[in-house]
Design a protein around this motif. Sequence first.
Motif, PDB file in Angstrom:
ATOM      1  N   ARG A   1       3.492  14.260  -9.198  1.00 40.70           N
ATOM      2  CA  ARG A   1       4.514  15.313  -9.257  1.00 40.70           C
ATOM      3  C   ARG A   1       5.151  15.389 -10.644  1.00 40.70           C
ATOM      4  O   ARG A   1       5.486  16.473 -11.121  1.00 40.70           O
ATOM      5  N   ALA A   2       5.321  14.238 -11.290  1.00 44.27           N
ATOM      6  CA  ALA A   2       5.920  14.214 -12.630  1.00 44.27           C
ATOM      7  C   ALA A   2       4.991  14.823 -13.678  1.00 44.27           C
ATOM      8  O   ALA A   2       5.447  15.325 -14.696  1.00 44.27           O
ATOM      9  N   ARG A   3       3.674  14.767 -13.424  1.00 49.28           N
ATOM     10  CA  ARG A   3       2.737  15.433 -14.344  1.00 49.28           C
ATOM     11  C   ARG A   3       2.847  16.948 -14.185  1.00 49.28           C
ATOM     12  O   ARG A   3       2.736  17.681 -15.156  1.00 49.28           O
ATOM     13  N   ILE A   4       3.070  17.398 -12.960  1.00 47.60           N
ATOM     14  CA  ILE A   4       3.204  18.837 -12.702  1.00 47.60           C
ATOM     15  C   ILE A   4       4.506  19.363 -13.294  1.00 47.60           C
ATOM     16  O   ILE A   4       4.535  20.402 -13.938  1.00 47.60           O
ATOM     17  N   LYS A   5       5.580  18.625 -13.052  1.00 47.73           N
ATOM     18  CA  LYS A   5       6.891  19.012 -13.581  1.00 47.73           C
ATOM     19  C   LYS A   5       7.508  17.784 -14.251  1.00 47.73           C
ATOM     20  O   LYS A   5       8.196  17.002 -13.608  1.00 47.73           O
ATOM     21  N   PRO A   6       7.229  17.614 -15.544  1.00 48.47           N
ATOM     22  CA  PRO A   6       7.697  16.409 -16.246  1.00 48.47           C
ATOM     23  C   PRO A   6       9.226  16.309 -16.258  1.00 48.47           C
ATOM     24  O   PRO A   6       9.922  17.325 -16.246  1.00 48.47           O
ATOM     25  N   PRO A   7       9.726  15.064 -16.281  1.00 49.19           N
ATOM     26  CA  PRO A   7      11.178  14.886 -16.357  1.00 49.19           C
ATOM     27  C   PRO A   7      11.713  15.393 -17.698  1.00 49.19           C
ATOM     28  O   PRO A   7      10.970  15.499 -18.676  1.00 49.19           O
ATOM     29  N   HIS A   8      12.985  15.682 -17.704  1.00 51.77           N
ATOM     30  CA  HIS A   8      13.645  16.119 -18.935  1.00 51.77           C
ATOM     31  C   HIS A   8      13.425  15.047 -20.007  1.00 51.77           C
ATOM     32  O   HIS A   8      13.472  13.851 -19.706  1.00 51.77           O
TER      33      HIS A   8
ATOM     34  N   ARG B   1       0.834  -1.218   0.000  1.00 50.77           N
ATOM     35  CA  ARG B   1       0.000   0.000   0.000  1.00 50.77           C
ATOM     36  C   ARG B   1       0.859   1.254   0.000  1.00 50.77           C
ATOM     37  O   ARG B   1       0.604   2.204  -0.741  1.00 50.77           O
ATOM     38  N   ARG B   2       1.865   1.278   0.853  1.00 50.25           N
ATOM     39  CA  ARG B   2       2.731   2.457   0.967  1.00 50.25           C
ATOM     40  C   ARG B   2       3.496   2.693  -0.326  1.00 50.25           C
ATOM     41  O   ARG B   2       3.647   3.826  -0.775  1.00 50.25           O
ATOM     42  N   THR B   3       3.976   1.624  -0.947  1.00 54.25           N
ATOM     43  CA  THR B   3       4.711   1.763  -2.203  1.00 54.25           C
ATOM     44  C   THR B   3       3.797   2.259  -3.312  1.00 54.25           C
ATOM     45  O   THR B   3       4.192   3.113  -4.112  1.00 54.25           O
ATOM     46  N   ALA B   4       2.582   1.743  -3.370  1.00 57.53           N
ATOM     47  CA  ALA B   4       1.625   2.219  -4.374  1.00 57.53           C
ATOM     48  C   ALA B   4       1.367   3.712  -4.187  1.00 57.53           C
ATOM     49  O   ALA B   4       1.290   4.471  -5.169  1.00 57.53           O
ATOM     50  N   ALA B   5       1.286   4.160  -2.940  1.00 60.23           N
ATOM     51  CA  ALA B   5       1.088   5.588  -2.659  1.00 60.23           C
ATOM     52  C   ALA B   5       2.315   6.405  -3.080  1.00 60.23           C
ATOM     53  O   ALA B   5       2.180   7.512  -3.618  1.00 60.23           O
ATOM     54  N   LEU B   6       3.512   5.870  -2.851  1.00 59.92           N
ATOM     55  CA  LEU B   6       4.740   6.565  -3.269  1.00 59.92           C
ATOM     56  C   LEU B   6       4.783   6.719  -4.789  1.00 59.92           C
ATOM     57  O   LEU B   6       5.128   7.785  -5.312  1.00 59.92           O
ATOM     58  N   ILE B   7       4.427   5.651  -5.492  1.00 59.70           N
ATOM     59  CA  ILE B   7       4.429   5.689  -6.951  1.00 59.70           C
ATOM     60  C   ILE B   7       3.389   6.685  -7.458  1.00 59.70           C
ATOM     61  O   ILE B   7       3.664   7.489  -8.356  1.00 59.70           O
ATOM     62  N   ALA B   8       2.194   6.667  -6.882  1.00 61.03           N
ATOM     63  CA  ALA B   8       1.145   7.610  -7.285  1.00 61.03           C
ATOM     64  C   ALA B   8       1.577   9.051  -7.028  1.00 61.03           C
ATOM     65  O   ALA B   8       1.349   9.938  -7.864  1.00 61.03           O
ATOM     66  N   ASP B   9       2.237   9.291  -5.904  1.00 62.11           N
ATOM     67  CA  ASP B   9       2.726  10.633  -5.592  1.00 62.11           C
ATOM     68  C   ASP B   9       3.791  11.059  -6.598  1.00 62.11           C
ATOM     69  O   ASP B   9       3.785  12.194  -7.075  1.00 62.11           O
ATOM     70  N   PHE B  10       4.702  10.143  -6.931  1.00 65.49           N
ATOM     71  CA  PHE B  10       5.731  10.470  -7.918  1.00 65.49           C
ATOM     72  C   PHE B  10       5.090  10.817  -9.256  1.00 65.49           C
ATOM     73  O   PHE B  10       5.446  11.813  -9.893  1.00 65.49           O
ATOM     74  N   GLU B  11       4.131  10.002  -9.691  1.00 62.56           N
ATOM     75  CA  GLU B  11       3.475  10.247 -10.979  1.00 62.56           C
ATOM     76  C   GLU B  11       2.735  11.580 -10.981  1.00 62.56           C
ATOM     77  O   GLU B  11       2.769  12.314 -11.980  1.00 62.56           O
TER      78      GLU B  11
END
Length: 161
Positions: A128-135, A116-126
Amino acid sequence: MPRPLNKDEEERLGRLAQEWDRLYLSLRTAPVAKKIQAFRQLEKRFLKEMRTAAGKRQVQRRLTGAFLMETCAGPWRRFSPYLRRMERLGYSSMDDRLLVCGWAAQAARGSPAGLRRTAALIADFERRARIKPPHPAAREQVEFSLARAKSLIGLDTEVAE
């Protein structure tokens, strides 16, 4: 916004990296508990040398990353205290967030709380990546790393249409 590190502290962090490399190589076959103990001693010594709160926090972040890397192959209960510590300290970059997602996915095997915690970490990363996409040059590697983390925790079981 945190104050940038001064030149003296940047040099200390460089020394920390060099000493960590030497220590890591000398302990590569040692048990995890011995590595953690050695890394804690290194952290304690460098925390005494840093003069600013930003410098101390950076030392803690870097060594917490080492703790996470070393404990990700073991059970979630050994990994999770260092994950909480990293979250409390804050991530230095999106790269650090992505690494932690991968390590958490490895550590989560067999732990419902870890999954559960890992799924939440991945969702949070995704998010944030939509807000500021990687290079663009890094996008493929980011997607690969996320796909691997999802696969490890079983999030890749969705059927693509």
